[in-house]
Design an enzyme around this catalytic site. Structure first.
Site, mmCIF file in Angstrom:
data_model
loop_
_atom_site.group_PDB
_atom_site.id
_atom_site.type_symbol
_atom_site.label_atom_id
_atom_site.label_comp_id
_atom_site.label_asym_id
_atom_site.label_seq_id
_atom_site.Cartn_x
_atom_site.Cartn_y
_atom_site.Cartn_z
ATOM 1 N N GLU A 1 -6.122 11.270 -3.245
ATOM 2 C CA GLU A 1 -5.160 12.199 -2.618
ATOM 3 C C GLU A 1 -4.257 12.867 -3.647
ATOM 4 O O GLU A 1 -3.032 12.726 -3.612
ATOM 5 C CB GLU A 1 -4.330 11.458 -1.557
ATOM 6 C CG GLU A 1 -5.196 10.884 -0.454
ATOM 7 C CD GLU A 1 -4.463 9.900 0.447
ATOM 8 O OE1 GLU A 1 -3.216 9.908 0.482
ATOM 9 O OE2 GLU A 1 -5.144 9.105 1.112
ATOM 10 N N GLU B 1 -13.623 7.031 4.483
ATOM 11 C CA GLU B 1 -12.596 6.343 5.298
ATOM 12 C C GLU B 1 -12.653 6.798 6.756
ATOM 13 O O GLU B 1 -11.616 7.041 7.379
ATOM 14 C CB GLU B 1 -11.194 6.617 4.723
ATOM 15 C CG GLU B 1 -11.015 6.230 3.273
ATOM 16 C CD GLU B 1 -9.588 6.381 2.754
ATOM 17 O OE1 GLU B 1 -8.666 6.555 3.575
ATOM 18 O OE2 GLU B 1 -9.406 6.316 1.528
HETATM 19 O O1 G3I Z 1 1.961 -6.309 1.917
HETATM 20 C C1 G3I Z 1 2.976 -6.207 2.941
HETATM 21 C C2 G3I Z 1 3.314 -7.556 3.456
HETATM 22 O O2 G3I Z 1 3.883 -8.315 2.421
HETATM 23 C C3 G3I Z 1 4.260 -7.423 4.641
HETATM 24 O O3 G3I Z 1 4.482 -8.665 5.199
HETATM 25 C C4 G3I Z 1 3.688 -6.500 5.693
HETATM 26 C C5 G3I Z 1 4.657 -6.256 6.841
HETATM 27 O O4 G3I Z 1 4.325 -5.084 7.554
HETATM 28 O O5 G3I Z 1 3.390 -5.259 5.106
HETATM 29 C C6 G3I Z 1 2.458 -5.347 4.075
HETATM 30 O O6 G3I Z 1 2.203 -4.055 3.585
HETATM 31 C C7 G3I Z 1 1.405 -3.222 4.388
HETATM 32 C C8 G3I Z 1 0.177 -2.845 3.568
HETATM 33 O O7 G3I Z 1 -0.592 -1.892 4.267
HETATM 34 C C9 G3I Z 1 -0.716 -4.021 3.243
HETATM 35 O O8 G3I Z 1 -1.165 -4.657 4.391
HETATM 36 C C10 G3I Z 1 2.203 -1.986 4.741
HETATM 37 O O9 G3I Z 1 3.255 -2.337 5.624
HETATM 38 C C11 G3I Z 1 1.332 -0.952 5.379
HETATM 39 O O10 G3I Z 1 2.054 0.253 5.552
HETATM 40 C C12 G3I Z 1 0.127 -0.693 4.506
HETATM 41 O O11 G3I Z 1 -0.649 0.276 5.124
HETATM 42 C C13 G3I Z 1 -1.785 0.726 4.447
HETATM 43 C C14 G3I Z 1 -1.613 2.182 4.040
HETATM 44 O O12 G3I Z 1 -2.809 2.660 3.440
HETATM 45 C C15 G3I Z 1 -0.471 2.373 3.067
HETATM 46 O O13 G3I Z 1 -0.382 3.685 2.643
HETATM 47 C C16 G3I Z 1 -2.970 0.585 5.374
HETATM 48 O O14 G3I Z 1 -3.226 -0.781 5.619
HETATM 49 C C17 G3I Z 1 -4.194 1.234 4.770
HETATM 50 O O15 G3I Z 1 -5.210 1.292 5.729
HETATM 51 C C18 G3I Z 1 -3.875 2.653 4.330
HETATM 52 O O16 G3I Z 1 -5.024 3.181 3.722
HETATM 53 C C19 G3I Z 1 -4.949 4.552 3.298
HETATM 54 C C20 G3I Z 1 -5.884 4.668 2.105
HETATM 55 O O17 G3I Z 1 -5.512 3.758 1.107
HETATM 56 C C21 G3I Z 1 -5.912 6.091 1.555
HETATM 57 N N1 G3I Z 1 -6.195 7.058 2.587
HETATM 58 C C22 G3I Z 1 -5.372 6.965 3.784
HETATM 59 C C23 G3I Z 1 -5.414 5.567 4.351
HETATM 60 C C24 G3I Z 1 -4.614 5.475 5.637
HETATM 61 O O18 G3I Z 1 -3.268 5.707 5.413
#
Ligand code: G3I
Length: 450
Positions: free
Chosen positions: A263, A370
């Site tokens: 991105e 994705e």
């Molecule tokens: O690691 C913390 C954890 O310590 C905490 O307890 C928990 C509480 O909510 O959050 C955890 O972090 C989360 C992280 O994923 C890991 O699980 C974040 O809140 C959450 O916002 C994060 O979301 C990810 C997101 O990228 C972040 O930008 C999604 O799972 C993931 O599917 C998403 O993937 C992205 C691709 O990398 C790139 N393209 C878009 C796609 C969707 O946004």
């Protein structure tokens, strides 16, 4: 002029394609008229190629002519006859009309090559068609791998998750575990525990792993986004080099493909002003790819982006960037299309066709990296049918394009999708049951299009 003199025999000779993860299915559609000679051109980028000489013009058709029991050719003509043969098999006379027609011809099974030959028949075989267009040549090939974004925490904590991933999918993309916030939480301190478990899970089942992602402006550790001392280009470049080199070298031979940068563009096709771009400069992308190539010369290096499946400024910017990077010798091997499909922006089959052809012409592979199709709750049966059609369109586009090497859905199941369970965006429901779209996607990805 004698009758035989009017018979222009066109032959395409191909050599065997080595067995590899990149088996190819089709010729990228450079709609070519069959006039003159067809010669092989194995030097063309992207593997085996067939060059059709059209008088003064030349069109390169990338052809997947590795050994296969049959070849499908899509032809259109002026309402006459043309003869088609594959391998050393007999010619088959085909009546071509003004709409595209697919002809299947058997090849010399087991032979090292599957040449496709075209001939104009003598008048005894019927009126010869003076103009024939060839759109695509397909061979039978291995199915496209259907992978899923997979989460390490769920492998052990969510009953049924591991089994569902292992039995449904053929490839793994760690959903978050390879991102910098996880892998380098403190400067120079790396933590691979989560990523290792996922990579071991996948490799133990012979599933290819996509490394997601080396350079991203999200999920960065705080020490990068809020440094105690402002970054200089030199210092952040050193961070970039160390990070990429450490990850790629660690997983050399185990992670097949890397989303090197993720991105990097704005929706209007400009370079996004991320911390990397602002501090290092535009060449951070060039350098990221070069560091990755140096750390694992065999890894497939991809630029991954969101919202680029349909034509528009964002896609134009990506095409420009890929063209310029490759012109500078930057080792960009592939382009990832995330395909997070929002109902407002569903790409049509012809938009996907144009898109994948456009990037294949730049000499890179393509991938759906994705895919997910969220629905507005409460989800109706009709909405699920629409979702199935969208998944089918994406999978067919990937199958039909020789350049498209893999199809990954973002999240194994609805219950753990980043879109929220209620949108039912993935291929398995929250109880890990396959939806009807799952079977359809698998059929499409293996060329068994109903
Ligand atoms: O690691 C913390 C954890 O310590 C905490 O307890 C928990 C509480 O909510 O959050 C955890 O972090 C989360 C992280 O994923 C890991 O699980 C974040 O809140 C959450 O916002 C994060 O979301 C990810 C997101 O990228 C972040 O930008 C999604 O799972 C993931 O599917 C998403 O993937 C992205 C691709 O990398 C790139 N393209 C878009 C796609 C969707 O946004």
């Amino acid at each position: 002029m004698s009758l035989t003199a009017t018979v222009a025999v066109l032959s395409a000779v191909a050599t065997a394609h080595p067995a590899s993860a990149q088996q190819r299915r089709g010729v990228e559609a450079e709609r070519a008229e069959l006039r003159g000679a067809v010669v092989s051109d194995p030097s063309a980028s992207g593997g085996q190629a067939v060059k059709v000489r059209l008088g003064r013009r030349a069109a390169v058709l990338r052809a997947p002519l590795h050994p296969a029991p049959s070849v499908r050719v899509r032809l259109r003509g002026c309402g006459g006859t043309i003869r088609v043969s594959a391998g050393s098999g007999p010619f088959r006379a085909v009546r071509v009309g003004r709409s595209w027609q697919t002809v299947t011809v058997t090849t010399a099974a087991g032979g090292a090559a599957s040449p496709v030959r075209f001939a104009r028949p003598s008048s005894r075989s019927g009126r010869s068609c003076p103009r024939v267009s060839i759109d695509r040549i397909d061979v039978q090939a291995a199915p496209v791998v259907l992978g899923a974004a997979t989460r390490d925490d769920l492998l052990t904590t969510a009953p049924g998750y591991e089994q569902a991933v292992a039995s449904t999918f053929g490839g793994v993309t760690p959903e978050n575990e390879l991102k910098m916030a996880f892998t380098q939480p403190s400067p120079g301190v790396f933590d691979f525990a989560r990523a290792d478990r996922l990579v071991d899970f996948a490799r133990g089942r012979r599933m290819p792993v996509r490394g997601h992602t080396l350079v991203y402006d999200q999920q960065l550790p705080q020490w990068v986004t809020q440094p105690l001392v402002p970054w200089t280009r030199e210092r952040l470049l050193e961070v970039l080099r160390t990070h990429i080199t450490t990850l790629v070298a660690r997983y050399r031979g185990r992670v097949d493909t890397w989303d090197v940068v993720n991105e990097v563009l704005t929706p209007d096709g400009k370079l996004k002003p991320s911390i990397w771009q602002r501090v290092i400069g535009d060449d951070y992308i060039d350098l990221a790819f070069r560091f990755a190539r140096a750390a694992d010369p065999n890894a497939h290096l991809v630029i991954n982006d969101v919202g680029v499946e349909r034509p528009g400024l964002h896609q134009d910017g990506l095409a420009r960037l890929v063209r310029d990077l490759r012109a500078r010798g930057v080792p960009v091997d592939g382009v990832g299309f995330q395909a997070h499909i929002d109902q407002a922006g569903v790409p049509t089959a012809s938009e996907l066709d144009e898109t994948l052809s456009r990037f294949a012409r730049l000499g890179v592979t393509t991938e759906i990296t994705e895919a997910d199709v969220p629905l507005s709750p409460p989800v109706t049966a009709a909405a699920l049918m629409r979702q199935q059609t969208i998944y089918g369109t994406l999978a067919t586009a990937c199958w039909e394009h020789a350049s498209c090497t893999a199809f990954t859905v973002w999240g194994a199941d609805d219950g753990h999708s980043w879109r929220g369970a209620q949108t039912r965006a993935t291929l398995l429901d929250a109880q890990y049951r396959a939806k009807s779209s799952t079977a359809l996607v698998m059929q499409h990805l293996s060329g068994r299009i109903p």
